[in-house]
Write a protein that holds these residues in place. Structure first.
Motif, PDB file in Angstrom:
ATOM      1  N   PHE A 252      44.290  46.407  39.496  1.00 35.55           N
ATOM      2  CA  PHE A 252      43.757  46.096  38.183  1.00 35.55           C
ATOM      3  C   PHE A 252      44.688  46.676  37.140  1.00 35.55           C
ATOM      4  O   PHE A 252      45.016  47.855  37.193  1.00 35.55           O
ATOM      5  CB  PHE A 252      42.365  46.734  38.079  1.00 35.55           C
ATOM      6  CG  PHE A 252      41.796  46.729  36.710  1.00 35.55           C
ATOM      7  CD1 PHE A 252      42.015  47.786  35.845  1.00 35.55           C
ATOM      8  CD2 PHE A 252      41.030  45.672  36.283  1.00 35.55           C
ATOM      9  CE1 PHE A 252      41.487  47.785  34.577  1.00 35.55           C
ATOM     10  CE2 PHE A 252      40.493  45.666  35.019  1.00 35.55           C
ATOM     11  CZ  PHE A 252      40.720  46.729  34.170  1.00 35.55           C
ATOM     12  N   ALA A 253      45.146  45.841  36.199  1.00 37.66           N
ATOM     13  CA  ALA A 253      46.055  46.326  35.161  1.00 37.66           C
ATOM     14  C   ALA A 253      45.669  45.720  33.814  1.00 37.66           C
ATOM     15  O   ALA A 253      45.275  44.560  33.741  1.00 37.66           O
ATOM     16  CB  ALA A 253      47.493  45.980  35.501  1.00 37.66           C
ATOM     17  N   MET A 254      45.812  46.529  32.765  1.00 38.19           N
ATOM     18  CA  MET A 254      45.589  46.049  31.404  1.00 38.19           C
ATOM     19  C   MET A 254      46.922  46.009  30.673  1.00 38.19           C
ATOM     20  O   MET A 254      47.732  46.931  30.795  1.00 38.19           O
ATOM     21  CB  MET A 254      44.629  46.969  30.645  1.00 38.19           C
ATOM     22  CG  MET A 254      43.190  46.810  31.029  1.00 38.19           C
ATOM     23  SD  MET A 254      42.080  47.825  30.012  1.00 38.19           S
ATOM     24  CE  MET A 254      42.178  46.988  28.441  1.00 38.19           C
ATOM     25  N   TYR A 255      47.114  44.945  29.902  1.00 42.75           N
ATOM     26  CA  TYR A 255      48.317  44.778  29.100  1.00 42.75           C
ATOM     27  C   TYR A 255      47.898  44.429  27.683  1.00 42.75           C
ATOM     28  O   TYR A 255      46.950  43.680  27.474  1.00 42.75           O
ATOM     29  CB  TYR A 255      49.188  43.641  29.652  1.00 42.75           C
ATOM     30  CG  TYR A 255      49.640  43.869  31.065  1.00 42.75           C
ATOM     31  CD1 TYR A 255      50.842  44.514  31.325  1.00 42.75           C
ATOM     32  CD2 TYR A 255      48.866  43.439  32.142  1.00 42.75           C
ATOM     33  CE1 TYR A 255      51.263  44.733  32.624  1.00 42.75           C
ATOM     34  CE2 TYR A 255      49.281  43.654  33.442  1.00 42.75           C
ATOM     35  CZ  TYR A 255      50.487  44.294  33.676  1.00 42.75           C
ATOM     36  OH  TYR A 255      50.886  44.517  34.961  1.00 42.75           O
TER      37      TYR A 255
ATOM     38  N   LEU B 148      45.592  41.295  28.104  1.00 44.73           N
ATOM     39  CA  LEU B 148      45.550  40.597  29.388  1.00 44.73           C
ATOM     40  C   LEU B 148      45.011  41.603  30.395  1.00 44.73           C
ATOM     41  O   LEU B 148      45.539  42.708  30.530  1.00 44.73           O
ATOM     42  CB  LEU B 148      46.945  40.128  29.811  1.00 44.73           C
ATOM     43  CG  LEU B 148      47.128  39.728  31.282  1.00 44.73           C
ATOM     44  CD1 LEU B 148      46.222  38.560  31.663  1.00 44.73           C
ATOM     45  CD2 LEU B 148      48.584  39.396  31.559  1.00 44.73           C
ATOM     46  N   VAL B 149      43.948  41.237  31.068  1.00 46.43           N
ATOM     47  CA  VAL B 149      43.424  42.037  32.177  1.00 46.43           C
ATOM     48  C   VAL B 149      43.793  41.265  33.442  1.00 46.43           C
ATOM     49  O   VAL B 149      43.257  40.190  33.708  1.00 46.43           O
ATOM     50  CB  VAL B 149      41.900  42.231  32.063  1.00 46.43           C
ATOM     51  CG1 VAL B 149      41.385  43.029  33.243  1.00 46.43           C
ATOM     52  CG2 VAL B 149      41.546  42.899  30.741  1.00 46.43           C
ATOM     53  N   GLN B 150      44.729  41.800  34.181  1.00 49.71           N
ATOM     54  CA  GLN B 150      45.261  41.130  35.377  1.00 49.71           C
ATOM     55  C   GLN B 150      44.668  41.768  36.622  1.00 49.71           C
ATOM     56  O   GLN B 150      44.729  42.986  36.781  1.00 49.71           O
ATOM     57  CB  GLN B 150      46.788  41.249  35.413  1.00 49.71           C
ATOM     58  CG  GLN B 150      47.434  40.554  36.584  1.00 49.71           C
ATOM     59  CD  GLN B 150      47.272  39.047  36.518  1.00 49.71           C
ATOM     60  OE1 GLN B 150      47.458  38.436  35.474  1.00 49.71           O
ATOM     61  NE2 GLN B 150      46.911  38.454  37.632  1.00 49.71           N
ATOM     62  N   THR B 151      44.081  40.940  37.494  1.00 51.45           N
ATOM     63  CA  THR B 151      43.554  41.445  38.761  1.00 51.45           C
ATOM     64  C   THR B 151      44.260  40.739  39.909  1.00 51.45           C
ATOM     65  O   THR B 151      44.442  39.516  39.877  1.00 51.45           O
ATOM     66  CB  THR B 151      42.032  41.236  38.881  1.00 51.45           C
ATOM     67  OG1 THR B 151      41.743  39.845  38.849  1.00 51.45           O
ATOM     68  CG2 THR B 151      41.293  41.936  37.761  1.00 51.45           C
ATOM     69  N   ASN B 152      44.667  41.504  40.889  1.00 53.89           N
ATOM     70  CA  ASN B 152      45.266  40.970  42.104  1.00 53.89           C
ATOM     71  C   ASN B 152      44.425  41.451  43.275  1.00 53.89           C
ATOM     72  O   ASN B 152      44.237  42.654  43.459  1.00 53.89           O
ATOM     73  CB  ASN B 152      46.716  41.441  42.262  1.00 53.89           C
ATOM     74  CG  ASN B 152      47.605  40.866  41.190  1.00 53.89           C
ATOM     75  OD1 ASN B 152      47.631  39.668  40.966  1.00 53.89           O
ATOM     76  ND2 ASN B 152      48.313  41.728  40.486  1.00 53.89           N
TER      77      ASN B 152
ATOM     78  N   TYR C 208      45.721  51.239  31.830  1.00 53.03           N
ATOM     79  CA  TYR C 208      45.388  51.285  33.246  1.00 53.03           C
ATOM     80  C   TYR C 208      46.236  50.342  34.095  1.00 53.03           C
ATOM     81  O   TYR C 208      46.482  49.205  33.722  1.00 53.03           O
ATOM     82  CB  TYR C 208      43.912  50.918  33.469  1.00 53.03           C
ATOM     83  CG  TYR C 208      42.970  51.780  32.688  1.00 53.03           C
ATOM     84  CD1 TYR C 208      42.869  53.139  32.970  1.00 53.03           C
ATOM     85  CD2 TYR C 208      42.204  51.265  31.663  1.00 53.03           C
ATOM     86  CE1 TYR C 208      42.013  53.955  32.253  1.00 53.03           C
ATOM     87  CE2 TYR C 208      41.335  52.071  30.949  1.00 53.03           C
ATOM     88  CZ  TYR C 208      41.251  53.417  31.247  1.00 53.03           C
ATOM     89  OH  TYR C 208      40.407  54.216  30.540  1.00 53.03           O
ATOM     90  N   ASN C 209      46.649  50.850  35.234  1.00 55.62           N
ATOM     91  CA  ASN C 209      47.217  50.043  36.310  1.00 55.62           C
ATOM     92  C   ASN C 209      46.888  50.803  37.594  1.00 55.62           C
ATOM     93  O   ASN C 209      47.581  51.744  37.960  1.00 55.62           O
ATOM     94  CB  ASN C 209      48.717  49.842  36.152  1.00 55.62           C
ATOM     95  CG  ASN C 209      49.264  48.892  37.198  1.00 55.62           C
ATOM     96  OD1 ASN C 209      48.597  48.543  38.169  1.00 55.62           O
ATOM     97  ND2 ASN C 209      50.495  48.471  36.995  1.00 55.62           N
TER      98      ASN C 209
END
Length: 149
Positions: free
Chosen positions: A41-44, A123-127, A55-56
């Protein structure tokens, strides 16, 4: 990313009226049961492109769901959708993953009042990894605007 493992049946924001909108997502798992899941989980924040913001983190989801107090940051974001989802138990997962009618006003409250994120575009990126292989990548683009009433 891996359509032989998981298919996104739907992912949308539905406006009901000017003030009420909700988010619904359904991921159909094709190879069940799933017993090993990791989430990155990362916030950009958008500043001349999207740059890392706050956060990452990567969480072993099966271990985390056994003890949600072990990761306070993950717990905060998990609690954003927990009550609207069927992801509220530990592994194994042998059913579709659903987030149903998650209110955008609830998310707005949690992200501006509880965790005061500054105004801006994010951008909230989830992998999502199953068995250490990237299976699903979902990005949420949000804009936080503070208004005075």
């Amino acid at each position: 990313m891996d359509e032989s493992f998981c298919v996104m049946e739907y992912c949308y924001i539905k406006p009901i009226n000017r003030t009420y909108k909700y988010i619904s997502i359904k991921a159909k798992l094709l190879k069940t049961p799933v017993t090993k899941i990791k989430l990155n989980f990362a916030m950009y924040k958008r500043v001349n492109g999207y740059l890392p913001f706050l956060y990452n983190i990567t969480v072993d989801s099966c271990r985390f769901l056994k003890n949600t107090t072990s990761q306070p940051i993950a717990k905060f974001f998990y609690e954003l959708f927990k009550s609207h989802s069927n992801m509220n138990h530990t592994c194994p997962y042998d059913h579709d993953i659903i987030i149903d009618k998650l209110s955008t006003s609830y998310l707005n409250y949690k992200l501006t009042e509880v965790l005061p994120v500054p105004e801006g575009q994010y951008l909230v990126q989830t992998n999502w990894y199953a068995y250490d292989i990237l299976r699903v990548s979902v990005g949420f683009y949000i804009k936080i605007v503070l208004t005075c009433v």
